[in-house]
Design a protein around this motif. Structure first.
Motif, short mmCIF file in Angstrom:
data_model
loop_
_atom_site.label_atom_id
_atom_site.label_comp_id
_atom_site.label_asym_id
_atom_site.label_seq_id
_atom_site.Cartn_x
_atom_site.Cartn_y
_atom_site.Cartn_z
N TYR A 165 0.59 -1.23 -0.26
CA TYR A 165 0.24 0.03 -0.08
C TYR A 165 0.57 1.18 -0.25
O TYR A 165 2.17 1.40 0.52
CB TYR A 165 -0.75 0.32 1.29
CG TYR A 165 -1.84 -1.02 1.14
CD1 TYR A 165 -3.04 -1.12 1.07
CD2 TYR A 165 -1.25 -2.18 1.98
CE1 TYR A 165 -3.63 -1.94 0.93
CE2 TYR A 165 -2.53 -3.96 1.94
CZ TYR A 165 -3.34 -3.42 1.44
OH TYR A 165 -4.53 -4.39 1.77
N TYR A 189 -4.22 -3.40 -7.49
CA TYR A 189 -6.35 -4.47 -7.52
C TYR A 189 -6.40 -3.07 -6.47
O TYR A 189 -6.09 -2.61 -6.03
CB TYR A 189 -5.72 -5.36 -7.12
CG TYR A 189 -4.93 -6.59 -7.42
CD1 TYR A 189 -5.82 -7.51 -9.06
CD2 TYR A 189 -3.73 -7.14 -7.95
CE1 TYR A 189 -5.56 -8.72 -9.37
CE2 TYR A 189 -3.44 -8.16 -8.78
CZ TYR A 189 -4.03 -8.86 -9.88
OH TYR A 189 -3.71 -9.38 -10.21
N THR A 190 -8.33 -2.90 -6.36
CA THR A 190 -9.15 -2.55 -5.81
C THR A 190 -9.53 -3.74 -4.76
O THR A 190 -9.87 -4.44 -5.15
CB THR A 190 -9.91 -1.86 -6.45
OG1 THR A 190 -9.57 -1.02 -7.93
CG2 THR A 190 -10.78 -1.13 -5.21
N GLU A 191 -9.65 -3.34 -3.64
CA GLU A 191 -9.73 -3.59 -2.84
C GLU A 191 -11.60 -3.68 -2.54
O GLU A 191 -12.43 -2.31 -2.48
CB GLU A 191 -9.83 -3.28 -0.33
CG GLU A 191 -8.60 -3.90 -0.82
CD GLU A 191 -8.10 -3.51 0.45
OE1 GLU A 191 -8.92 -2.77 1.38
OE2 GLU A 191 -6.65 -3.89 1.51
N PRO A 192 -12.19 -4.67 -2.56
CA PRO A 192 -13.83 -4.63 -2.76
C PRO A 192 -14.56 -3.63 -2.16
O PRO A 192 -15.58 -2.71 -2.76
CB PRO A 192 -14.91 -5.67 -3.17
CG PRO A 192 -13.46 -6.66 -3.01
CD PRO A 192 -11.73 -5.98 -2.72
N ARG A 193 -14.01 -4.14 -0.83
CA ARG A 193 -14.75 -3.08 0.02
C ARG A 193 -14.41 -1.64 0.61
O ARG A 193 -15.91 -0.89 0.26
CB ARG A 193 -15.35 -3.96 1.28
CG ARG A 193 -15.07 -3.41 2.93
CD ARG A 193 -15.63 -4.28 4.10
NE ARG A 193 -14.53 -4.38 4.39
CZ ARG A 193 -13.40 -3.57 5.39
NH1 ARG A 193 -14.05 -2.09 5.43
NH2 ARG A 193 -12.26 -3.95 5.70
N THR A 194 -13.07 -1.04 0.71
CA THR A 194 -12.77 0.29 1.04
C THR A 194 -12.05 0.60 0.00
O THR A 194 -12.22 2.16 -0.27
CB THR A 194 -11.79 0.03 1.77
OG1 THR A 194 -10.52 -0.45 1.01
CG2 THR A 194 -11.69 -0.67 3.09
N ARG A 195 -12.82 -0.29 -1.29
CA ARG A 195 -12.27 0.83 -2.76
C ARG A 195 -10.86 1.00 -2.43
O ARG A 195 -10.14 2.00 -3.27
CB ARG A 195 -13.21 1.34 -3.38
CG ARG A 195 -14.95 1.77 -3.39
CD ARG A 195 -14.75 0.45 -3.81
NE ARG A 195 -14.78 0.53 -5.24
CZ ARG A 195 -14.23 -0.69 -5.94
NH1 ARG A 195 -14.43 -1.67 -6.06
NH2 ARG A 195 -14.19 -0.64 -7.81
N VAL A 196 -9.49 0.82 -1.81
CA VAL A 196 -8.06 1.08 -1.92
C VAL A 196 -7.46 0.54 -2.39
O VAL A 196 -7.82 -1.11 -2.96
CB VAL A 196 -7.61 0.89 -0.13
CG1 VAL A 196 -6.56 1.06 -0.57
CG2 VAL A 196 -8.63 1.74 0.69
N ARG A 197 -6.65 1.01 -3.38
CA ARG A 197 -6.21 0.61 -4.17
C ARG A 197 -4.23 0.43 -3.46
O ARG A 197 -4.14 0.63 -2.99
CB ARG A 197 -5.06 1.31 -5.44
CG ARG A 197 -5.99 2.23 -6.01
CD ARG A 197 -7.07 1.50 -7.24
NE ARG A 197 -6.03 1.06 -8.74
CZ ARG A 197 -6.39 0.04 -9.38
NH1 ARG A 197 -7.61 -0.64 -9.11
NH2 ARG A 197 -5.17 -0.41 -10.34
#
Length: 206
Positions: A165, A189-197
């Motif tokens: 990160y 990639y993007t975390e589905p829940r937080t939308r963090v790349r």
């Protein structure tokens, strides 16, 4: 069954360099470790001795000896970001990181079958977070700490993969480029829940 190492041999193994596995001891002590398959003698001068994978497994299975310094008191540890008590920044830290990275490159040359230094070795594949963090810190990236933005390297459920990160898209892309130069493959990639790349990075095999 192979006899376990003696107490004196365990002390040598525990005192080995935490990154390269380089050993220090008398000729007889080192020869005994070689005979047990726990160390090998490098064929090139100055013919240093290093732990084999079996030696590394014994070292990591043992609790530190009482007199052995912990990472907070002197033994080098790569910074994955977010440590509660990170080592102080400064010229001494820069020298330690440079030395550790050069030692890791030498370990690659010694343990990769083709002697390649541009591709991660077995030690890195079993110490993914430490290896990726060292590659980033050695290239000048700053780890996150306290209120300071920077990279964070974290383990993942996936085999041979870490998550990286960073504070923004530009920093994330810079980390990806550094890891690619160090022999890793990384994709965003993007975390589905937080939308963090984040980056999903793995040691390259070829």
């Amino acid at each position: 069954m192979t006899r376990p190492p003696t107490a004196a041999q365990r002390r040598l193994i525990e005192a080995a360099d935490p990154v390269t596995g380089r050993l220090r001891g008398t000729g007889a002590q080192l020869a005994a470790l070689v005979a047990r398959g726990l160390a090998f003698r490098h064929p090139r001068p100055p013919h240093e001795h290093f732990l084999t994978p079996a030696g590394h497994r014994i070292r990591e299975a043992q609790p530190p000896a009482p007199e052995e310094p912990t990472p907070a008191t002197g033994v080098f540890a790569a910074r994955a970001g977010g440590e509660e008590s990170p080592p102080a920044d400064g010229p001494a830290r820069l020298r330690e990181v440079h030395s550790a990275w050069q030692g890791l490159l030498e370990l690659r040359r010694m343990t990769n079958p083709d002697g390649a230094a541009d591709r991660p070795c077995g030690w890195e594949r079993t110490h993914l977070v430490r290896a990726a963090a060292l590659a980033l810190e050695a290239a000048g990236h700053r780890p996150a700490g306290g209120d300071t933005d920077g990279y964070r390297v974290r383990a993942t459920p996936q085999p041979e993969a870490v998550a990286v990160y960073a504070q923004d898209a530009r920093a994330l892309a810079s980390c990806a480029a550094t890891l690619a130069r160090a022999g890793w493959q990384a994709g965003e990639y993007t975390e589905p829940r937080t939308r963090v790349r984040y980056l999903l990075a793995s040691p390259r095999r070829m």
